[in-house]
Design an enzyme around this catalytic site. Structure first.
Site, PDB file in Angstrom:
ATOM      1  CB  SER A   1      -3.553  30.453 102.206  1.00 56.36           C
ATOM      2  OG  SER A   1      -2.466  29.800 102.847  1.00 56.36           O
TER       3      SER A   1
ATOM      4  CE  LYS B   1      -2.420  26.306 102.367  1.00 52.03           C
ATOM      5  NZ  LYS B   1      -1.795  27.321 103.252  1.00 52.03           N
TER       6      LYS B   1
ATOM      7  CB  SER C   1      -1.802  30.379 105.921  1.00 48.23           C
ATOM      8  OG  SER C   1      -1.612  31.498 105.093  1.00 48.23           O
TER       9      SER C   1
END
Lengths: 63, 472
Positions: free
Chosen positions: B156, B82, B180
């Protein structure tokens, strides 16, 4: 407590935040349900005797 | 083996091929770089790909393995991170243009990345994310769901889930404040795991919420998640929240019989207002657990509906404090959603923040009481499947309805695939356990996964191109 745009303006003024109404409206849409939820916690949950966590570690090594 | 088939393998399947020198890390990396060329323009899974660096790491892994210096199951395995996690020498944008992140190249690795590299993992790409893991995806493209590119992949840790579901990587790392890791896993049909708060270092990424952030694995199987946890968990002197307790073997209970284990089923709130296909998938999953000999016990989590506002108060109060200077100095550089979400933290009072923290303590006690005598509880990850991109804003705020609880209490929770909707979109199931009993959560998830087999389905887009090329 349910904030409205006027409350947002006054809070921003006291906090020294210079934000246009357009932003205050956008923030209001998000924060209003949070304020309502927090009022419900105050009124509906018995928090007597409950301290906040002493550190940012929620349960750390003593979970 | 057909080259493109390599892309479909998880860590547990690819590792033996690398160890036995049947396949070279460079060959695997090249397959994924070709797939990134082919798919990233549609799916926007990655913000940054550095083919030369990836190939250089692959060559080094190949040479080490050839010398007989095999380091273990992550050696030579491609991983995407990420794009909030700092990667030495590789741009880290946090999907923002605030604070110079647009051109930020860290000179050190996040502890988690450092540990993955030490285990031999290869950095393939930086995966798309919400701005600062909280807002929109306005600056570097909007990630799309591989099962239907007109649909939202969740967030996310969006790009990490997209890359797994489209088989653009073997494994991924994401991060979770309110869901997330688990929400995008559910929407994309992969595994997302939030470990007990304190197992994984937070050093080396911009925090969203100090007291809730957990980075961790997103994978194709539960066993792969356990392998990655073995590499990344443990005390880090650079993060005072990390535990000093001994790190367990997260694979220890995989494959052990789950007969006689007990799972709570919190019907009130967590099984209400579900999309009918999600509800049906969960009922089938509960029947599957019962068939495995797991005892299901109805429980009720009191005031579960109030976790949402309290969790958001903590998230946005801490988030606004973290980003206070940027909010003052360069508000124009934030995306609109990010700006409004963070700025609202400055309209909360100190008393509200402390009340939220006291409620957190209250909820930890309440959940522990309900879980006494149980091995965990099971619920949908999200109440609905992935929705269309143009229906995003309201749904994005509602997606964490069930995932927030584990983030709030610091307990471990995993999302695994448990079926598909009639439209062919994945459905996720969440198992949440006791703090520091992560191995049991993984044991239960693995047993269900192996019995149900949903993880074996492949998104059609992942086979396009490959099919033409190799007749897959």
């Amino acid at each position: 407590m349910k904030p409205d745009l006027d409350w947002m303006r006054r809070f921003a003024d006291v906090a020294g935040l210079n934000l246009p109404d357009e932003d205050l409206q956008g923030i209001l849409a998000q924060i209003a349900p949070l304020k309502e939820g927090m009022a419900r916690i105050k009124n509906e949950v018995d928090l007597r005797g409950i301290e906040p966590p002493l550190t940012f570690v929620p349960r750390g090594d003593d979970a | 083996m057909q080259r493109e088939r390599l892309a479909l393998l998880g860590v547990g399947e690819l590792a033996p091929l690398l160890k036995q020198k049947d396949v070279s890390p460079l060959e695997v990396v090249d397959v994924f770089l070709e797939r990134a060329e082919r798919l990233n323009g549609t799916l926007h899974a990655f913000i940054t790909v550095d083919p030369e660096q990836a190939r250089a790491e692959a060559r080094a892994a190949e040479q080490a393995i050839m010398r007989g210096e095999y380091r273990g199951p992550l050696h030579g395995i491609p991983v995407v991170y990420k794009d909030i996690l700092y990667t030495k020498g590789l741009r880290t944008t946090a999907h923002t243009k605030v604070g110079g992140y647009e051109h930020f190249v860290p000179d050190y690795d996040a502890t988690l990345v450092e540990r993955m590299k030490a285990a031999g993992a290869i950095t393939l790409a930086k995966a798309n994310t919400y701005e600062f893991a909280v807002g929109g995806m306005e600056h570097y493209g909007t990630a799309r769901n591989p099962w239907n590119p007109d649909c939202w992949p969740g967030g996310s840790s969006s790009g990490s889930a997209v890359a797994l579901a489209a088989h653009m990587t073997t494994a991924a790392i994401g991060h979770d404040t309110g869901g997330s890791l688990r929400i995008p896993a559910a929407f994309c049909g992969v595994v997302g795991y939030r470990s007990t708060y304190g197992y994984v270092s937070r050093h080396g990424y911009p925090p969203l919420t100090w007291s809730k952030d957990v980075a961790g694995p997103m994978t194709k199987t539960v066993a792969d998640t356990a392998l990655i946890m073995n590499a990344i968990a443990g005390h880090d002197p650079r993060d005072r929240s990390t535990t000093t307790r001994p790190v367990p073997d997260f694979t220890a209970l995989l494959g052990k019989d789950v007969k006689g284990m007990r799972l709570g089923v919190p019907r009130v709130f967590f099984y209400e207002d579900l999309h009918p296909d999600v509800a049906a998938a969960l009922e089938r999953a509960l029947a599957e657990f019962a068939g495995l000999g797991v005892e299901l016990v109805e429980i009720e989590i009191p005031h579960a509906d109030l976790v949402g506002p309290a969790a958001y108060v903590i998230m946005f109060a801490e988030g606004a404090a973290i980003h206070e200077l940027e909010l003052d100095r360069e508000p124009q550089n934030f995306g609109t959603m990010t700006y409004h979400r963070l700025e609202q933290g400055r309209f909360l009072t100190a008393v509200e923040y402390i009340r939220a923290q006291r409620f957190r303590e209250w909820m930890i006690r309440a959940v522990n009481e309900r879980l006494a005598g149980l091995d965990g509880m099971v619920m949908p990850t999200v109440a609905f499947p992935a929705y269309r991109l143009d229906d995003r804003v309201g749904r994005q705020f509602d997606a964490p309805r069930f995932t927030r609880l584990a983030s709030f209490t610091g307990q471990p929770a995993i999302s695994i695939p448990c079926g598909f909707t009639q439209e062919g979109m994945p459905v996720g199931m969440m198992i949440m356990g006791h703090a520091w009993q992560d191995e049991k959560v993984l044991q239960l998830a693995h047993a269900y996964e192996q019995a149900a087999g949903w993880h074996r389905r492949v998104a059609p887009i992942a086979l396009e191109g490959a099919a033409e090329k190799e007749g897959v």
